[in-house]
Design a protein around this motif. Structure first.
Motif, PDB file in Angstrom:
ATOM      1  N   GLY A 133       0.522  -1.032   0.175  1.00  0.00           N
ATOM      2  CA  GLY A 133       0.044   0.378  -0.065  1.00  0.00           C
ATOM      3  C   GLY A 133       0.377   1.384   0.011  1.00  0.00           C
ATOM      4  N   PHE A 134       1.897   0.904   0.926  1.00  0.00           N
ATOM      5  CA  PHE A 134       2.601   2.075   1.137  1.00  0.00           C
ATOM      6  C   PHE A 134       3.554   2.415  -0.104  1.00  0.00           C
ATOM      7  CE2 PHE A 134       1.600   2.215   5.347  1.00  0.00           C
ATOM      8  CZ  PHE A 134       1.208   3.177   5.415  1.00  0.00           C
ATOM      9  N   ALA A 135       3.632   1.516  -1.026  1.00  0.00           N
ATOM     10  CA  ALA A 135       4.786   1.451  -2.297  1.00  0.00           C
ATOM     11  C   ALA A 135       3.912   2.276  -3.183  1.00  0.00           C
ATOM     12  CB  ALA A 135       4.734   0.572  -2.234  1.00  0.00           C
ATOM     13  N   ILE A 136       2.553   2.324  -3.616  1.00  0.00           N
ATOM     14  CA  ILE A 136       2.406   3.352  -4.731  1.00  0.00           C
ATOM     15  C   ILE A 136       2.300   4.621  -4.367  1.00  0.00           C
ATOM     16  CG2 ILE A 136      -0.303   4.008  -5.261  1.00  0.00           C
ATOM     17  CD1 ILE A 136      -1.257   1.098  -3.815  1.00  0.00           C
ATOM     18  N   LEU A 137       2.569   4.808  -3.243  1.00  0.00           N
ATOM     19  CA  LEU A 137       2.900   6.317  -2.978  1.00  0.00           C
ATOM     20  C   LEU A 137       5.042   6.642  -2.768  1.00  0.00           C
ATOM     21  CD1 LEU A 137       0.849   7.305  -0.006  1.00  0.00           C
ATOM     22  CD2 LEU A 137      -0.067   8.217  -2.861  1.00  0.00           C
ATOM     23  N   GLY A 138       4.910   5.751  -2.381  1.00  0.00           N
ATOM     24  CA  GLY A 138       6.862   5.707  -2.415  1.00  0.00           C
ATOM     25  C   GLY A 138       7.521   5.564  -3.978  1.00  0.00           C
ATOM     26  N   ARG A 139       6.525   5.009  -4.337  1.00  0.00           N
ATOM     27  CA  ARG A 139       7.146   4.667  -6.583  1.00  0.00           C
ATOM     28  C   ARG A 139       7.044   6.263  -6.844  1.00  0.00           C
ATOM     29  NH1 ARG A 139       4.918  -0.424  -6.039  1.00  0.00           N
ATOM     30  NH2 ARG A 139       3.380   0.229  -7.299  1.00  0.00           N
ATOM     31  N   ARG A 140       5.661   7.305  -6.278  1.00  0.00           N
ATOM     32  CA  ARG A 140       5.545   8.150  -7.071  1.00  0.00           C
ATOM     33  C   ARG A 140       6.133   9.009  -6.752  1.00  0.00           C
ATOM     34  NH1 ARG A 140       1.167  10.835  -9.221  1.00  0.00           N
ATOM     35  NH2 ARG A 140       0.057   9.580  -9.796  1.00  0.00           N
ATOM     36  N   TRP A 141       6.977   9.362  -5.244  1.00  0.00           N
ATOM     37  CA  TRP A 141       7.467   9.939  -4.331  1.00  0.00           C
ATOM     38  C   TRP A 141       9.022  10.023  -5.290  1.00  0.00           C
ATOM     39  CZ3 TRP A 141       5.682   9.163   0.694  1.00  0.00           C
ATOM     40  CH2 TRP A 141       4.343   9.911   0.593  1.00  0.00           C
ATOM     41  N   TRP A 142       9.543   8.801  -5.477  1.00  0.00           N
ATOM     42  CA  TRP A 142      10.882   7.921  -5.323  1.00  0.00           C
ATOM     43  C   TRP A 142      11.140   8.847  -7.224  1.00  0.00           C
ATOM     44  CZ3 TRP A 142      15.411   6.999  -3.670  1.00  0.00           C
ATOM     45  CH2 TRP A 142      16.051   6.721  -4.351  1.00  0.00           C
ATOM     46  N   ALA A 143      10.234   9.093  -7.765  1.00  0.00           N
ATOM     47  CA  ALA A 143       9.941   9.437  -9.148  1.00  0.00           C
ATOM     48  C   ALA A 143      10.281  10.936  -9.258  1.00  0.00           C
ATOM     49  CB  ALA A 143       9.360   8.772 -10.343  1.00  0.00           C
ATOM     50  N   GLY A 144       9.901  11.483  -8.652  1.00  0.00           N
ATOM     51  CA  GLY A 144      10.097  13.139  -8.410  1.00  0.00           C
ATOM     52  C   GLY A 144      10.869  13.468  -6.832  1.00  0.00           C
ATOM     53  N   ARG A 145      11.750  12.211  -7.067  1.00  0.00           N
ATOM     54  CA  ARG A 145      12.620  12.648  -6.173  1.00  0.00           C
ATOM     55  C   ARG A 145      13.712  13.937  -5.726  1.00  0.00           C
ATOM     56  NH1 ARG A 145      14.641   8.549  -8.734  1.00  0.00           N
ATOM     57  NH2 ARG A 145      16.607   8.608  -9.181  1.00  0.00           N
ATOM     58  N   ASN A 146      13.879  14.849  -7.298  1.00  0.00           N
ATOM     59  CA  ASN A 146      14.671  15.415  -7.420  1.00  0.00           C
ATOM     60  C   ASN A 146      14.141  16.796  -6.977  1.00  0.00           C
ATOM     61  OD1 ASN A 146      16.750  14.055  -8.285  1.00  0.00           O
ATOM     62  ND2 ASN A 146      15.910  14.618 -10.509  1.00  0.00           N
ATOM     63  N   ASP A 147      12.710  16.923  -6.705  1.00  0.00           N
ATOM     64  CA  ASP A 147      11.954  18.162  -6.456  1.00  0.00           C
ATOM     65  C   ASP A 147      10.855  17.189  -4.715  1.00  0.00           C
ATOM     66  OD1 ASP A 147      10.823  20.520  -5.196  1.00  0.00           O
ATOM     67  OD2 ASP A 147      10.208  21.369  -7.588  1.00  0.00           O
TER      68      ASP A 147
END
Length: 658
Positions: free
Chosen positions: A464-478
Motif C-alpha cells: 500500500g505504501f509502495a504506491i506512494l513511494g514509487r511516485r515520490w521516488w520518481a519525483g525525488r529531485n523536487d
C-alpha cells in the motif's frame, strides 16, 4: 399531529416519485427540457417530504408519543434519549423509512449536483431512482405504515430490544443503509446507459464517485457492526458468518469489484459490459439483504420482521428489478463495444483477475447463506452452514486475492513486463520476507500457516505504501513538489490497500493465538490467565436508567500496567431481558475480554478471552474507509466529466493513459 403530518408527507412523496418517473423517462425519450427539469424538481421535493416524514417519526419517539403504535412497541420513557431517537430505525417500519430516506436523499443529490451530466442521462437516472422509490414508498404505506395510531394509547411503551440499546445502533444501520442504498445510483446509471445504448469513459467517470460514496459507508458500517457485536453480545467473536452479516458482505465484495472495473472503463474504455453487469448485481444483492431481514426466514437479532407477506412483496421487487435489468442488459450488451485490447500482464488484466476472485468470493458467500433455505424448501431438511464451510471455501479464494492485490497498482496500462513489475514490488517483497523470517524464528515450523499470514499482512501494508513511494521516488529531485502534487486518489488507494493489510494482521493474530477459559469465581478469588493475574474484587448491584445490573469488578496485574475491568449482567425491568456487558481492555498487542454469566454458590460464572492483535481488524477496516474518503475528496472525482456535444451510441475509446 406528528403522525398525521408524517403520513401525509409520505403520500405526497409517493405521488412525487410517480411524477419523477414519468417526467424523467418521458422527458428523456422526447428530449423535452421542460419535463426533464420537472423530474429534477420532483426528486428534490420528494427528498424534502421524506425528510419531513422521517423527522415526524423521530419526533414521536423523542416525545414518547405512545399513541403511535410503532413508538409504543419499541420505546420506553426511561430509555435515554439517544436510544429513543435511534429506535426510529430499530424496527421494521422505521428501518424501511430510513431506507427510503437515504434513497430520496441520493436522488435529490443526483438532481442537485448532476449539472455536468448529459441532460437525458440525468433524467433517465432520476426516472429509474423514482421507480425504486415508488416501489418502496408503496411498500411502506400499504404494508408497513410507520404512523399507525393506537386507541386508546397506552401509558407506557414496550422498550426497544435491550441488545439494540447501544451507541452502535446510532451509527451502524445508517452507515449500512448509506452503502446499500447508495449502490442504487450506480444501478440507475447502468439502466439509464442501457436505455440510451451509450456507455463510455465519461459515464464511468460520473459513476465512480457514486460507487465510492456507497462503498465508504458500507465499509465503515460492516467494520462498526463487527466491533458492536464483539463488545455487546458477550460471545468474544468478531465475525460469525451470520446470514445478515453475509448480506452486507456480498454487496461489499461486488461493490469493490465495481469500483475497480469502473476505473478501467474510465481510463481505457474496457470492461464495458462487465461494469454494467456488476452495477446491476451489486444493487440486487443489496436488495437481497433487505429481503433477508424482512422475510421471516431468519430468527436473529438482525431480523426486523417475521411476516412472510412482507418478504414476498420485497422478493417481488427484487425479481422485477433484477429481471428487467438483466433482460435489458441481454438486449443491449451485444451493441456495446468491449474497448481496446490489453495484454494479460497489464493493469486491465490485473483488475479483471481481481474482479473474478471477488465475484467468486461473493458467490461462495451467497451459496453458504442460501443453501440451507433452498434445501429446506426442496427436501424439508434443516441444515446449518457455519465457519467451517467458509474456512474451506472463502479463505482459499481470499488468500491469492490478497497476494495479487499488491501487483495491481504496480502494473502499467495496456501491457507490461514481468521483470519491470518484479522491480516495482521488490520493497514490499523484502518487507514480507523479513517479517516472515522473524515470525518463523519466533514461532517455529509448527506455526508455518501463521508465519505465512503475517508475511502476507506485511506484504499488503508495504504494498500500500509502495504506491506512494514509487511516485515520490520518481519525483525525488523536487520531493516537496512531488508531495504537494500527489493526487488524493493515490493517497486514498494506498490507505485502502494498507488497511487491508492491517485487517489481515488482526485476523491472523486472533485466529492463531487466541485462548479462553471458563470458571466460577467468588469475590477475592484470583486466576492466572494469558500472562496476567485476575482478581475478582467485588460483586455489586447497580441501578441504570432502565435496567438493574449485577456488576463484577476485576483487578488485573501483568502484561501492562495494573488496571480495573468491569463486566456486568443487566436485567431490563420492562421486558425482563438479560444482556451481558463485557469488560474489555484494548491494546495494540491484544485485548483481554471478560464476560460474566449467572451467579451460583456465592460466585459468578466468568469466561475469559485473550485476543492477540484483534484491534487491528477494526483499525484496518476504518483505514480502508478513510482511504475511500480521501479518494472521494480528490478534485478530479468531484468535478466529474465534462459535457459532450456528440452522443454516439457505442463506446468511445479514450486515449491511452500515460
Amino acid at each position: 399531529m406528528w403522525a398525521e403530518v408524517g403520513q401525509f408527507a409520505l403520500i405526497l412523496a409517493l405521488l412525487l416519485s410517480v411524477v419523477q418517473v414519468a417526467t424523467g423517462l418521458g422527458g428523456a425519450h422526447r428530449s423535452d427540457p421542460v419535463l426533464m427539469a420537472l423530474s429534477r424538481s420532483a426528486a428534490r421535493m420528494q427528498a424534502g417530504f421524506v425528510i419531513l416524514a422521517f423527522g415526524c417519526l423521530a419526533g414521536s419517539y423523542l416525545a414518547c408519543d405512545f399513541s403511535v403504535a410503532l413508538v409504543a412497541e419499541h420505546s420506553h420513557s426511561l430509555q435515554p434519549w439517544p436510544y429513543r431517537f435511534a429506535a426510529t430505525w430499530g424496527s421494521h417500519e422505521g428501518s424501511m423509512l430510513l431506507w427510503i430516506l437515504i434513497l430520496a436523499i441520493y436522488g435529490g443529490a443526483v438532481a442537485s449536483f448532476g449539472g455536468g451530466l448529459r441532460e437525458t442521462l440525468q433524467a433517465r437516472v432520476l426516472g429509474v431512482q423514482g421507480l425504486i422509490g415508488t416501489a418502496f414508498l408503496g411498500f411502506s404505506l400499504f404494508t408497513s405504515n410507520p404512523f399507525l395510531r393506537l386507541s386508546p394509547a397506552p401509558l407506557e411503551g414496550t422498550e426497544l430490544n435491550p441488545l439494540l440499546q447501544d451507541p452502535g445502533l446510532v451509527a451502524h444501520p445508517p452507515l449500512l443503509y448509506l452503502g446499500y442504498v447508495g449502490f442504487s445510483v450506480a444501478f440507475a446509471f447502468a439502466i439509464a446507459a442501457l436505455i440510451e445504448g451509450r456507455v463510455d469513459a465519461a459515464w464511468a467517470r460520473w459513476v465512480r464517485p457514486w460507487v465510492l460514496a456507497a462503498w465508504v459507508p458500507l465499509t465503515a458500517g460492516i467494520t462498526l457492526g463487527s466491533f458492536w457485536a464483539y463488545y455487546e453480545l458477550g460471545w468474544g467473536g468478531w465475525w460469525f458468518w451470520d446470514p445478515v452479516e453475509n448480506a452486507s458482505l456480498m454487496p461489499w465484495l461486488l461493490g469493490t469489484a465495481l469500483l475497480h472495473s469502473a476505473l478501467v472503463l474510465e481510463r481505457r474504455g474496457a470492461l464495458v459490459s462487465w461494469t454494467i453487469l456488476l452495477a446491476i448485481l451489486t444493487f440486487s444483492l443489496s436488495l437481497v439483504g433487505t429481503f433477508l431481514v424482512r422475510s421471516g426466514i431468519l430468527t436473529s437479532v438482525h431480523a426486523f420482521a417475521v411476516d412472510p407477506k412482507r418478504g414476498i412483496y420485497i422478493l417481488g421487487i427484487i425479481a422485477l428489478t433484477t429481471g428487467v435489468a438483466l433482460g435489458l442488459f441481454a438486449w443491449r450488451s451485444p451493441s456495446l463495444r468491449s474497448g481496446p485490447l490489453f495484454a494479460p500482464l497489464s493493469r486491465e488484466g490485473g483488475v479483471t483477475l481481481n474482479n473474478l476472485f471477488l465475484v467468486a468470493l461473493a458467490a461462495t458467500v451467497f451459496l453458504g447463506t442460501f443453501s440451507p433455505v433452498f434445501i429446506e424448501i426442496l427436501r424439508g431438511d434443516k441444515i446449518s452452514v457455519g465457519p467451517p464451510y467458509y474456512a474451506r471455501t472463502f479463505a482459499p479464494l481470499a488468500v491469492p486475492l490478497l497476494f495479487l492485490s499488491v501487483f495491481g497498482p504496480a502494473l502499467n496500462w495496456k501491457r507490461d513486463d514481468w521483470r519491470a513489475v518484479a522491480r516495482r514490488v521488490r520493497v514490499p517483497a523484502g518487507v514480507a520476507v523479513a517479517v516472515g523470517l522473524v515470525a518463523l524464528v519466533a514461532g517455529g515450523w509448527k506455526q508455518l500457516v501463521t508465519v505465512a499470514a503475517l508475511a502476507l499482512a506485511a506484504w499488503l501494508v508495504a504494498g500500500g505504501f509502495a504506491i506512494l513511494g514509487r511516485r515520490w521516488w520518481a519525483g525525488r529531485n523536487d520531493l516537496l513538489l512531488s508531495l504537494r502534487t500527489t493526487p488524493r486518489a493515490a493517497v486514498g488507494m494506498a490507505l485502502a490497500h494498507a488497511g487491508l493489510g492491517l485487517l489481515t494482521l488482526g485476523v491472523a493474530g486472533v485466529t492463531a493465538w487466541q485462548s479462553d477459559k471458563v470458571l466460577t469465581m467468588q469475590p477475592g478469588a484470583s486466576v492466572a490467565f494469558a500472562g496476567r493475574t485476575l482478581t475478582l474484587d467485588a460483586l455489586e448491584t447497580r441501578q441504570g436508567p432502565n435496567y438493574q445490573a449485577r456488576q463484577a469488578r476485576f483487578a488485573v496485574e501483568g502484561r501492562g500496567a495494573p488496571y480495573l475491568l468491569v463486566s456486568e449482567r443487566r436485567v431490563y425491568g420492562s421486558s425482563g431481558t438479560q444482556t451481558t456487558e463485557a469488560g474489555i481492555h484494548v491494546s495494540p498487542l491484544g485485548n483481554l475480554y471478560i464476560s460474566v454469566g449467572d451467579e451460583s454458590a456465592g460466585g459468578v460464572v466468568v469466561r475469559l478471552w485473550d485476543h492477540p492483535l484483534i484491534v487491528w481488524i477494526w483499525l484496518g477496516g476504518f483505514t480502508m474507509a478513510l482511504g475511500g474518503v480521501v479518494s472521494l475528496s480528490d478534485r478530479r472525482l468531484r468535478l466529474g466529466a465534462p459535457r459532450r456535444a456528440a452522443a454516439p451510441r457505442a463506446v468511445t475509446s479514450p486515449a491511452p493513459a500515460e
